[in-house]
Design a protein around this motif. Structure first.
Motif: not given
Ligand code: NCD
Ligand code: ZN
Length: 366
Positions: A334-363
């Motif tokens: 049992a752990v505390y802390g759930q990641v809700r959202k990740v913003v990379l270079r101004g773009e929401t790339v992850f939210q509520d369990g879903q990856v929103l970034a297209a492959p290649g969004a990383g550098q």
């Protein structure tokens, strides 16, 4: 619900398995798992097949990562026994040189003092020409990274001292190792080291329950070793996962390969330690953001942050992880802390369990 806004974490030690073992992980699945754990930069190890030990191999790996990654990726080069210096022309494009001084998964292994000596000497000679990398600056060399494994540790400390090469010691797990590192740091040696979450939160006591799912290199240590790591956290520069996925079928086989996944579970495990008062949030951020950025000279990630619900309690589950292998040695915790959202270079790339970034969004770094 209390949302905390953190900088993107760095996991300075992952094995994303491409090329060679995409059934275990690839640059998409591994970086997707990273985002789910609030990690926006990973540094990938060279023990792939073929190993990242020549300029062509580094270029090929960079191409794969650039096409698929959804967070930023730095690549280590490795040294082989047969052609130890082959990577040298591209060393400034790697985050560092990884030297395997003990047996583990993959073919990379340096097994004579002569070769080990040559590697430290040539890395230092090369650095005389191009310098060591400082934060964000392109062109210099990163540190040499070696395993903290028993008697090889003093050998590497001595060679780093002799040639004044920055030395980073990965997955420190034993009392003897952290005490030696502490003594070297107290003498002013410019060395740094990292500890994995599995060596902080699991021990030999968990082995009967975990079986092969608790087998990695270095192996889980005794509760006394674990206590020594916690007592000496002041001498630990980085928390990094050694994310080393193998499938459950492989783990259930005759000769299970060592290694466990971890990139997605580091932040909740550490936040749980913060919740329990074993760590401060500042301790966590120094070791997961500021220190790896400084040690590897990573470039800035502008407009990047992670939103984590620090009061949300969840139970870690095998099937919750985005890593391809679908299991975690921490299942049931049992752990505390759930990641809700990740913003990379101004773009929401992850939210509520879903990856929103297209492959290649990383550098690819460097
Ligand atoms: C790693 C792997 O599977 O690539 N395994 C492990 O047990 N840590 C190799 C390594 O980091 O030594
Ligand atoms: Zn590793």
């Amino acid at each position: 619900m209390s949302i905390l806004r953190l900088p993107g974490l760095v996991d300075a030690h992952v094995h994303l398995r491409e090329p060679g073992y995409p059934h275990k992980e690839d640059f998409y699945s591994g970086t997707a798992a990273a985002l789910s754990g609030g990690v926006t930069t990973v540094l990938d190890m060279p023990n792939t097949d073929p190993p990242t030990a020549t300029p062509a191999r580094l270029q090929e790996k960079a191409r794969l990562a650039a096409a698929k990654a959804v967070c930023d990726v730095g690549l280590f080069v490795g040294a082989t026994n047969t052609d130890a210096d082959a990577y040298l022309p591209v060393a400034p494009h790697a985050c560092g040189l990884k030297i395997y001084v003990s047996d583990t998964f993959g073919s990379l292994r340096i097994d004579t003092l002569d070769l080990l000596h040559q590697l430290f000497r040539t890395w230092a000679e090369r650095a005389d020409a191009v310098g060591y990398r400082s934060a964000g600056a392109a062109g210099g060399l990163g540190p040499i990274a070696v395993h903290a494994e028993e008697l090889m540790l003093p050998v590497c400390l001595a060679l780093a001292d002799l040639y004044a090469t920055p030395l980073h010691i990965v997955h420190v797990s034993r009392r003897s190792e952290i005490e030696l590192i502490r003594a070297a740091k107290e003498k002013g040696r410019a060395i740094t080291c990292e500890v994995t979450p599995h060596h902080l939160f699991l021990s030999t006591d968990d082995l009967p329950r975990l079986g092969a799912r608790g087998d990695m290199r270095p192996r889980l240590a005794t509760p006394d070793d674990v206590a020594a790591l916690w007592a000496n956290l002041a001498y630990v520069d980085i928390f990094a996962t050694d994310h080393a996925p193998h499938t459950l079928a492989e783990k259930a086989g005759e000769n299970p390969p060592p290694g466990v996944p971890g990139v997605a579970t580091m932040l909740p495990l550490l936040l749980t330690a913060v919740h329990a008062g074993r760590l401060t949030l500042d301790d966590l951020l120094r070791r997961c953001v500021a220190n790896p950025r400084r040690i590897y000279g990573l470039p800035d990630q502008p407009d990047t942050h992670v939103e984590v619900d620090v009061d949300a309690m969840t139970t870690l589950r095998d099937d919750a992880a985005l890593t391809r292998v679908g299991w975690t040695p921490f299942a049931g915790m049992a752990v505390y802390g759930q990641v809700r959202k990740v913003v990379l270079r101004g773009e929401t790339v992850f939210q509520d369990g879903q990856v929103l970034a297209a492959p290649g969004a990383g550098q690819v770094l460097f």
